[in-house]
Motif scaffolding. Structure first.
Motif, mmCIF file in Angstrom:
data_model
loop_
_atom_site.group_PDB
_atom_site.id
_atom_site.type_symbol
_atom_site.label_atom_id
_atom_site.label_comp_id
_atom_site.label_asym_id
_atom_site.label_seq_id
_atom_site.Cartn_x
_atom_site.Cartn_y
_atom_site.Cartn_z
ATOM 1 N N GLY A 147 -8.694 -2.108 -2.617
ATOM 2 C CA GLY A 147 -7.622 -1.261 -2.118
ATOM 3 C C GLY A 147 -6.348 -2.075 -1.983
ATOM 4 N N TRP A 148 -5.196 -1.382 -1.948
ATOM 5 C CA TRP A 148 -3.924 -2.095 -1.864
ATOM 6 C C TRP A 148 -3.796 -2.880 -0.564
ATOM 7 C CZ3 TRP A 148 -1.845 -2.991 -6.176
ATOM 8 C CH2 TRP A 148 -1.773 -2.044 -7.197
ATOM 9 N N ARG A 149 -4.376 -2.367 0.517
ATOM 10 C CA ARG A 149 -4.287 -3.107 1.779
ATOM 11 C C ARG A 149 -5.024 -4.441 1.672
ATOM 12 N NH1 ARG A 149 -4.803 0.012 7.328
ATOM 13 N NH2 ARG A 149 -2.836 0.752 6.426
ATOM 14 N N GLU A 150 -6.157 -4.445 0.978
ATOM 15 C CA GLU A 150 -6.879 -5.704 0.767
ATOM 16 C C GLU A 150 -6.052 -6.670 -0.076
ATOM 17 O OE1 GLU A 150 -10.897 -5.542 -0.570
ATOM 18 O OE2 GLU A 150 -11.381 -3.786 0.641
ATOM 19 N N GLU B 285 0.830 -1.201 0.000
ATOM 20 C CA GLU B 285 0.000 0.000 0.000
ATOM 21 C C GLU B 285 0.868 1.255 0.000
ATOM 22 O OE1 GLU B 285 -3.822 1.800 2.438
ATOM 23 O OE2 GLU B 285 -2.402 0.501 3.483
ATOM 24 N N THR B 286 1.964 1.227 0.768
ATOM 25 C CA THR B 286 2.849 2.390 0.835
ATOM 26 C C THR B 286 3.563 2.616 -0.490
ATOM 27 O OG1 THR B 286 3.201 1.979 3.180
ATOM 28 C CG2 THR B 286 4.775 3.418 2.064
ATOM 29 N N GLN B 287 4.020 1.514 -1.111
ATOM 30 C CA GLN B 287 4.735 1.643 -2.378
ATOM 31 C C GLN B 287 3.825 2.143 -3.490
ATOM 32 O OE1 GLN B 287 7.414 -1.680 -3.478
ATOM 33 N NE2 GLN B 287 6.767 -2.613 -1.547
ATOM 34 N N ALA B 288 2.592 1.612 -3.533
ATOM 35 C CA ALA B 288 1.702 1.926 -4.645
ATOM 36 C C ALA B 288 1.070 3.300 -4.506
ATOM 37 C CB ALA B 288 0.613 0.860 -4.747
ATOM 38 N N ALA C 231 -5.537 -6.121 -9.593
ATOM 39 C CA ALA C 231 -6.279 -5.967 -8.341
ATOM 40 C C ALA C 231 -7.566 -5.201 -8.597
ATOM 41 C CB ALA C 231 -5.429 -5.229 -7.312
ATOM 42 N N GLY C 232 -8.686 -5.802 -8.229
ATOM 43 C CA GLY C 232 -9.969 -5.138 -8.407
ATOM 44 C C GLY C 232 -11.069 -6.138 -8.665
ATOM 45 N N SER C 233 -12.235 -5.637 -9.033
ATOM 46 C CA SER C 233 -13.372 -6.481 -9.390
ATOM 47 C C SER C 233 -14.252 -5.686 -10.340
ATOM 48 C CB SER C 233 -14.161 -6.905 -8.143
ATOM 49 O OG SER C 233 -14.676 -5.770 -7.468
#
Length: 471
Positions: free
Chosen positions: A164-167, A65-68, A127-129
Motif C-alpha cells: 500500500g502507499w502508506r507502507e 497515499e493521498t496523491q496516489a 512499489a509491491g512484491s
C-alpha cells in the motif's frame, strides 16, 4: 537415421512378431563439452548487499497515499526531484498483466528520454512484491542500464516491498537512499536498503543432480526457427528426446528431415495464437521441458525508441513466460534472456526492457511450477541475434567475447543436470576492458578480482639492488 523392420523371436528361434517401418537414430549420452573451471568461469549472478545509512529522506514522501489514491501510476515533484511511482502489489491475470507491463515500460521510456533531453533528476519507484513487481522493477532497471550506456543520466530505480502507499511512505521515510550517481539501482526490503553486485557464480555450491533430458521425453521450444532454438533442438534430439514441438512463424529447417520434430506455426507474441498452440500441445501428452528462446530486436538510440518498439520486443518474451506454464511441464523451464538486462547495451533499451521483464517473471515463478532457469546470455558467435560480424566487432571493442555453439550448449546441459534454478548471466568478458558508464558499482567486485588475478599471474621481475659503489 535408419529405417527398417525388426523381427521378434522366441527362445526357440521362432519368429513371433514383425515390426515394420521402424525409425532408429543414434543417441549421444555424453556432455556437449567437458566440464571445466573455465566454462563455469563465464557464469555470474547478482547478489544484493545491505547498506547501513542514516536517514536523510524523512518527510519527503509524506502525503504519497493521498496523491496516489487508487492510481496505478503517479508522477509528482518534491524538493527538486521528479518521481515516477508504480503500484504493483496486486497480482493480475495474464492478459492485463501483459498490458500493464508494457504501459509501465512506456512510462519509464518517456522518463529516460526526458532525463536525457533536459538533464533533470528522476526517481522511479516500483512499489509491491511478487511476480508482477519483480518484472516491472527488473524491466525498469534494465532500461536504465542500457540508457546509461549511451549517456550519463540522473535517474535512480528503486523497488520498495509494500502492499500500500502508506507502507511505501513509511519505508522511504526511515531509510536513506544512496545517490543515484553511485547506486542507480537499489531496493528497500524489510527496512533496509540493498544494492546489487555482480559476482562469479560458484558451481561447487550446487551438488544436486537432476533430470536433464529424458529418453523419449517431449519438449517445447519457442523461437524454433532461430539459431539458438535450432541448436537446442539438435541437442535435445542427440540426448534422446522422443519428440519436439517447435513454435515459430516460419518452418524450421530441422523439421524437413526424418526426425521427431513437429512444427506449430505460431506467433508467440499473440496471446490468442499461443493459447491455441498450448491447447493443441496438451492433447499430445505430458511435456517434460520448455525452452523459451524467442526474441525480437528493435535497435535504436534512446531518443528514437518508441512504445511500438517496446511492444514488438516485449510481447514475444512476456506472453510465453506467462502462458506456457499452463502446460505444467514435469521437469524444467529455461528462459533465454540477454546480458543486456544485466549490463545494458547501447541502442537496446526496448530489448533490455523485454529481457528484464522475463528475468523478473522467472525469478518470482509460482511455487507450483517446475524449476525455472533464466540464462542471461552474452553473444554467441555462430547462432543467435548477435551472430553478425558488426555486432561481434562492437562487442569485442567493449571487452566481450562470444560463445561457440558447443560452449553455450555445454553450459545449458550442465546447469540442467546440476538442478540449477533462478538467474545466471553467461558472458565472456574482460572486466579490465569493460568501462560502460553507470556500472562501476555493479561490477566493482569483478574488476577488483580481475586486478588481483593479473597481479598474481604477471611474471615476477628480479629485484635490482644498488651496488656498493652507487650507495
Amino acid at each position: 537415421m535408419i529405417r527398417g523392420d525388426v523381427a521378434l523371436a522366441a527362445e526357440s528361434g521362432e519368429v513371433v512378431a514383425v515390426c515394420t517401418g521402424l525409425l532408429a537414430r543414434s543417441v549421444a549420452h555424453v556432455s556437449a563439452a567437458p566440464v571445466d573451471a573455465e566454462m563455469f568461469g563465464d557464469l555470474y549472478k547478482i547478489s544484493w548487499l545491505k547498506q547501513g545509512l542514516a536517514s536523510t529522506t524523512a518527510g519527503r514522501f509524506q502525503g504519497l497515499e493521498t496523491q496516489a489514491s487508487d492510481e496505478d501510476t503517479l508522477r509528482t515533484e518534491e524538493g527538486g526531484m521528479n518521481f515516477l511511482a508504480f503500484r504493483c502489489w496486486r497480482e493480475l491475470p495474464a492478459a492485463p498483466q501483459i498490458q500493464r507491463l508494457e504501459l509501465c515500460c512506456a512510462e519509464v521510456l518517456g522518463t529516460l528520454q526526458q532525463a536525457a533531453r533536459e538533464g533533470v533528476p528522476w526517481q522511479v519507484i516500483v512499489a509491491g512484491s511478487g511476480r508482477f513487481a519483480e518484472a516491472c522493477f527488473s524491466a525498469a532497471a534494465s532500461m536504465l542500464r542500457s540508457a546509461q550506456c549511451e549517456q550519463e543520466l540522473h535517474v535512480q530505480v528503486v523497488l520498495v516491498e509494500a502492499s500500500g502507499w502508506r507502507e511505501v511512505e513509511t519505508a522511504l521515510s526511515v531509510v536513506s537512499l544512496p545517490p543515484a550517481s553511485e547506486e542507480p539501482i537499489c531496493r528497500v526490503v524489510a527496512g533496509a536498503v540493498e544494492v546489487p553486485r555482480l559476482e562469479r557464480w560458484r558451481a561447487e555450491l550446487v551438488q544436486d543432480a537432476a533430470i536433464g533430458v529424458r529418453i523419449g521425453g517431449r519438449y517445447v521450444i519457442t523461437g524454433g526457427n532461430g539459431g539458438l532454438g535450432t541448436a537446442c533442438a539438435q541437442w535435445l534430439l542427440n540426448q534422446g528426446a522422443g519428440s519436439l514441438i517447435l513454435l515459430s512463424r516460419r518452418r524450421p529447417a530441422i523439421c524437413d528431415g526424418a526426425c521427431p520434430a513437429e512444427w506449430l506455426e505460431c506467433d508467440v507474441s499473440l496471446p490468442s495464437a499461443l493459447q491455441e498452440a498450448i491447447d493443441q500441445i496438451r492433447t499430445g501428452g505430458p511435456v517434460h521441458g520448455i525452452i523459451h528462446a524467442a526474441g525480437v530486436l528493435a535497435d535504436k538510440l534512446l531518443a528514437e525508441q518508441t512504445p511500438e518498439d517496446l511492444h514488438s520486443c516485449m510481447a514475444c518474451k512476456i506472453v510465453p513466460a506467462l502462458l506456457l506454464p499452463q502446460l505444467e511441464c514435469e521437469d524444467w523451464i529455461v528462459n533465454f534472456s540477454s546480458m543486456s538486462s544485466v549490463l545494458g547495451s547501447a541502442g537496446q533499451v526496448a530489448y533490455s526492457a523485454a529481457n528484464g521483464c522475463l528475468d523478473g517473471l522467472g525469478q518470482a515463478a509460482p511455487d507450483r511450477a517446475p524449476r525455472v532457469l533464466t540464462i542471461q546470455w552474452g553473444p554467441w558467435a555462430e547462432a543467435g541475434m548477435a551472430a553478425r560480424p558488426q555486432a561481434l566487432r562492437r562487442a569485442q571493442q567493449h571487452g566481450f567475447g562470444a560463445f561457440k555453439t558447443y560452449q553455450g550448449i555445454a553450459i545449458l546441459e550442465q546447469l540442467l543436470t546440476r538442478n540449477v534454478q533462478g538467474q545466471l548471466c553467461a558472458v565472456q568478458v574482460s572486466w579490465d576492458q569493460f568501462q560502460w558508464p553507470g556500472h562501476a558499482a555493479l561490477t566493482s567486485r569483478l574488476r577488483v578480482q580481475s586486478r588481483r588475478i593479473v597481479a598474481t599471474t604477471e611474471p615476477q621481475q628480479p629485484e635490482v639492488r644498488p651496488s656498493a659503489s652507487e650507495l
